[in-house]
Design a protein around this motif. Structure first.
Motif, PDB file in Angstrom:
ATOM      1  N   ASP A  79      20.979  54.889 -56.883  1.00  0.00           N
ATOM      2  CA  ASP A  79      20.669  56.265 -56.485  1.00  0.00           C
ATOM      3  C   ASP A  79      21.199  56.555 -55.082  1.00  0.00           C
ATOM      4  N   ARG A  80      21.107  55.540 -54.207  1.00  0.00           N
ATOM      5  CA  ARG A  80      21.584  55.742 -52.826  1.00  0.00           C
ATOM      6  C   ARG A  80      23.114  55.738 -52.777  1.00  0.00           C
ATOM      7  N   PHE A  81      23.737  54.915 -53.626  1.00  0.00           N
ATOM      8  CA  PHE A  81      25.196  54.826 -53.655  1.00  0.00           C
ATOM      9  C   PHE A  81      25.681  55.080 -55.079  1.00  0.00           C
ATOM     10  N   PRO A  82      25.824  56.353 -55.490  1.00  0.00           N
ATOM     11  CA  PRO A  82      26.310  56.657 -56.841  1.00  0.00           C
ATOM     12  C   PRO A  82      27.732  56.141 -57.025  1.00  0.00           C
ATOM     13  N   ARG A  83      28.154  56.080 -58.273  1.00  0.00           N
ATOM     14  CA  ARG A  83      29.409  55.395 -58.606  1.00  0.00           C
ATOM     15  C   ARG A  83      30.615  55.937 -57.847  1.00  0.00           C
ATOM     16  N   GLU A  84      30.609  57.243 -57.512  1.00  0.00           N
ATOM     17  CA  GLU A  84      31.777  57.775 -56.808  1.00  0.00           C
ATOM     18  C   GLU A  84      31.866  57.254 -55.370  1.00  0.00           C
ATOM     19  N   SER A  85      30.780  56.676 -54.850  1.00  0.00           N
ATOM     20  CA  SER A  85      30.793  56.145 -53.488  1.00  0.00           C
ATOM     21  C   SER A  85      31.020  54.637 -53.454  1.00  0.00           C
ATOM     22  N   LEU A  86      31.207  54.028 -54.626  1.00  0.00           N
ATOM     23  CA  LEU A  86      31.373  52.585 -54.722  1.00  0.00           C
ATOM     24  C   LEU A  86      32.824  52.223 -55.023  1.00  0.00           C
ATOM     25  N   ASN A  87      33.193  51.007 -54.596  1.00  0.00           N
ATOM     26  CA  ASN A  87      34.531  50.486 -54.836  1.00  0.00           C
ATOM     27  C   ASN A  87      34.444  49.000 -55.151  1.00  0.00           C
ATOM     28  N   PRO A  88      35.475  48.462 -55.789  1.00  0.00           N
ATOM     29  CA  PRO A  88      35.488  47.012 -55.999  1.00  0.00           C
ATOM     30  C   PRO A  88      35.305  46.263 -54.677  1.00  0.00           C
ATOM     31  N   GLY A  89      34.489  45.214 -54.705  1.00  0.00           N
ATOM     32  CA  GLY A  89      34.230  44.430 -53.503  1.00  0.00           C
ATOM     33  C   GLY A  89      33.039  44.888 -52.697  1.00  0.00           C
ATOM     34  N   VAL A 157      21.773  49.442 -48.112  1.00  0.00           N
ATOM     35  CA  VAL A 157      22.938  49.516 -47.219  1.00  0.00           C
ATOM     36  C   VAL A 157      24.047  48.654 -47.812  1.00  0.00           C
ATOM     37  N   LYS A 158      25.279  48.955 -47.469  1.00  0.00           N
ATOM     38  CA  LYS A 158      26.396  48.126 -47.935  1.00  0.00           C
ATOM     39  C   LYS A 158      26.541  46.911 -47.022  1.00  0.00           C
ATOM     40  N   LEU A 159      26.300  45.727 -47.580  1.00  0.00           N
ATOM     41  CA  LEU A 159      26.502  44.492 -46.827  1.00  0.00           C
ATOM     42  C   LEU A 159      27.963  44.069 -46.885  1.00  0.00           C
ATOM     43  N   PHE A 160      28.640  44.430 -47.959  1.00  0.00           N
ATOM     44  CA  PHE A 160      30.078  44.190 -48.102  1.00  0.00           C
ATOM     45  C   PHE A 160      30.733  45.491 -48.543  1.00  0.00           C
ATOM     46  N   GLU A 161      31.918  45.758 -48.000  1.00  0.00           N
ATOM     47  CA  GLU A 161      32.686  46.948 -48.366  1.00  0.00           C
ATOM     48  C   GLU A 161      34.109  46.519 -48.666  1.00  0.00           C
ATOM     49  N   GLY A 162      34.521  46.739 -49.912  1.00  0.00           N
ATOM     50  CA  GLY A 162      35.867  46.356 -50.306  1.00  0.00           C
ATOM     51  C   GLY A 162      36.134  44.876 -50.164  1.00  0.00           C
ATOM     52  N   GLY A 163      35.112  44.072 -50.285  1.00  0.00           N
ATOM     53  CA  GLY A 163      35.263  42.627 -50.178  1.00  0.00           C
ATOM     54  C   GLY A 163      35.065  42.084 -48.779  1.00  0.00           C
ATOM     55  N   ASP A 164      34.989  42.949 -47.776  1.00  0.00           N
ATOM     56  CA  ASP A 164      34.823  42.510 -46.388  1.00  0.00           C
ATOM     57  C   ASP A 164      33.361  42.669 -45.956  1.00  0.00           C
ATOM     58  N   PRO A 165      32.847  41.714 -45.174  1.00  0.00           N
ATOM     59  CA  PRO A 165      31.468  41.846 -44.702  1.00  0.00           C
ATOM     60  C   PRO A 165      31.323  43.024 -43.753  1.00  0.00           C
ATOM     61  N   ASN A 166      30.212  43.700 -43.845  1.00  0.00           N
ATOM     62  CA  ASN A 166      29.880  44.772 -42.906  1.00  0.00           C
ATOM     63  C   ASN A 166      29.259  44.099 -41.683  1.00  0.00           C
TER      64      ASN A 166
END
Length: 579
Positions: A79-89, A157-166
């Motif tokens: 709900d916080r991160f719907p599919r359009e806001s997500l990416n592989p990784g 929260v996103k701990l990883f974005e696109g495979g990279d650590p936040n």
């Protein structure tokens, strides 16, 4: 509903078992790569697989309290991160109980799975971290009165974005805990587990195609729903009620009732907790996700535990939990013990209500507590902070045809213990005594399981010790004439031998050489004790689970003399006193 004719039965069964195998491999990887003994040794973690709609389709059956509540966290993350806001990784981290979590030490990581650019599933795991900050080492504080005292509260929260650590999120977490290196390692292990699941599920999509696999996943849920509805429909319609209490909340409030009424109507069941105590000052408030988790577990136990656990098998179950109660509190309620202690009592009352209609499928009251123990301080061997957390096993209830198990984690806790060798190597502590508690199991045709005694001594430093337990006033109940199990206790033993009984929800400073002796509850017996076979009584005496004196009180001199041939030296008179 999906069109089940679009998938053949062989493919359905293969994909169902494959999904379960993905979760088991995730869990094995998490345990293998975790840093803390709490994950590596006690296995206080769980893994699951969710479809693209964030509905659970399979799980590795480790911790019931995790698995029934994890879907609420996954839903909050999506709900916080719907599919359009997500990416592989990407990977989403959260622990906030009011976002579907259990309590703050349980960190949930959710990772989207893509195939040919399309989001097709989520992998997720939950791991209990030995410290997430808060007022006391171990983050399981018995004296907290609001969630802000219990540790770092993390919304999705996103701990990883696109495979990279936040790095900013990592830095925020690690700056707020006492053992940052261990926390970093456990978070990386969680990432590795989800990556394992992502790869394995991707291989399934490669084999069957994403569309066909999606149909199979929907039918897996429908299959579980059909089996659960069939099981519920086989039970007699009606209302069945039960009530039990928590001993106290650690803040002066005692005998907190938890009431439940089960309404079975055809192939559906309503579980209503009306009459349960209002949310309270102490940390025993269970958020709705935890209450639901305990309820789902109890219903599965009584119906058919072999039903594949997924979103579908929960569809026929409706839960009503009064708002602002200890089974559905509002923030900023303290909740660490709600996950740990109140979840056990929810299980007790739901099973107790089922005992009115299907007693042959229900166990007597098990120990009903997790006996949470935390030690913290500065390790004199390294001059670095440490935080040790574990729960203690106890008695499992007697049931139709079988005695209860001795010294095991029960119901919502399904962890292992911390081996003495590991505990003493990793922490400046020593296990001074570890044994079953003779005579602690309730009598019955089938005896209740025995509790444990575990004595832990502080070595060469001053430690902060926190205890969060229950069932030290009200004993685990027997069924069908079985007697109650023995209650638990905790005793402080000073280096000079002086002893003091400790409140079951309390925090203390312990000088070097101080020992804490945790005595866990036994379990209730099942059936009339006079129906117990002489062979079973003799076995209990021979294995020192029952003393001669207690046996005579239970069964009479004539029976015991017949068993022993009037020779009380023929069997042990015990000697494992709690003194």
């Amino acid at each position: 509903m999906s069109d089940s004719s679009a998938i053949d039965s062989v493919t359905l069964e293969v994909t169902r078992n494959a999904a379960a195998a993905v979760c088991e491999e995730m869990n094995a990887n998490l345990i293998r790569t975790g840093y803390s003994p709490n994950i590596k040794e006690r296995r206080d973690c769980s893994c699951a697989l969710f479809d693209a709609d964030a509905e659970m389709i399979a799980q590795a059956e480790n911790m019931p309290v995790h698995l029934g509540s994890m879907p609420f966290s996954v839903r909050a993350a999506v709900d916080r991160f719907p599919r359009e806001s997500l990416n592989p990784g990407d990977a989403i981290l959260l622990n906030d109980p009011f976002y579907g979590g259990a309590h703050l030490p349980d960190l949930t990581l959710v990772t989207p799975v893509y195939h040919d650019g399309e989001l097709i599933a989520f992998t997720a795991n939950r791991a209990h971290h030995a410290d997430v900050g808060g007022s006391h080492a171990g983050s399981v504080s018995a004296d907290s009165t609001e969630i802000y005292q219990e540790g770092l509260r993390i919304p999705p929260v996103k701990l990883f974005e696109g495979g990279d650590p936040n790095d900013a999120v990592f830095e925020m977490i690690l700056s707020n805990v006492r053992t940052p290196d261990e926390r970093r390692g456990d978070l990386r292990a969680q990432e590795a587990a989800n990556e394992t699941g992502r790869r394995r599920f991707g291989e399934l999509a490669d084999r069957y195609g994403a569309d066909k696999l999606g149909v199979a996943l929907e039918e897996i849920k429908n299959y579980s729903e059909r089996r659960m509805r069939s099981e519920i429909e086989s039970l007699p319609d009606g209302e069945y009620s039960f009530e039990d209490v928590l001993d106290d909340d650690g803040a002066g409030n005692v005998d907190l009732p938890i009431e439940v009424t089960l309404t079975i109507d055809g192939d559906e069941i309503l579980v209503d907790f009306t009459g349960t105590a209002d949310q309270t000052a102490g940390p025993v408030n269970a958020v709705f996700a935890v209450t639901a988790s305990a309820t789902y577990y109890a219903v599965r136990c009584v119906t058919d535990p072999e039903i594949p656990p997924n979103h579908g098998c929960y569809r026929p179950i409706t839960i009503e939990a009064p708002e602002q109660s200890i089974v559905n509190p509002d923030p900023p309620a303290a909740v660490v013990g709600g996950n740990l202690e109140t979840s056990q009592r929810v299980t007790d009352v739901v099973l107790g209500a089922f005992a009115e209609v299907v007693p042959e499928k229900v166990v007597a009251g098990s120990q009903g507590t997790m006996n949470n123990v935390t030690f913290g301080g500065e390790d004199p061997r390294s001059d670095e902070p440490y935080a040790f957390y574990e729960t203690q096993g106890g008695g499992f209830g007697g049931r139709a045809g079988k005695d209860g198990l001795d010294g095991v984690h029960v119901h919502m806790s399904n962890t292992m213990n911390t081996p003495a060798e590991v505990l003493e190597t990793a922490y400046p502590l020593r296990v001074a005594r570890y044994e079953l508690r003779e005579d602690s199991g309730g009598a019955g045709e089938f005896r209740g399981g025995l509790g444990l005694r575990r004595d832990i001594t502080v070595r060469d430093h001053t430690a902060t010790f926190s205890l969060l337990a229950d069932r030290q006033t009200h004993r685990p109940y027997g069924l069908l004439g079985g007697t109650d199990g023995d209650s638990g206790s905790a005793v402080r033993i000073d280096p000079d031998g002086d002893t003091e009984r400790l409140p079951q929800k309390s925090t203390h400073s312990l000088p070097p050489g101080t020992t804490v002796s945790i005595r866990t509850p036994g379990a209730g017996g099942y059936g009339d004790p006079t129906a117990r076979s002489k062979a079973a009584i003799e076995r209990d005496l021979r294995t020192e689970k029952l003393s001669i004196g207690h046996a005579r009180d239970l069964y009479g001199d004539a029976v015991i003399d017949e068993i022993t041939g009037s020779d009380t030296d023929a069997v042990s008179d015990g000697g494992q006193s709690d003194e």
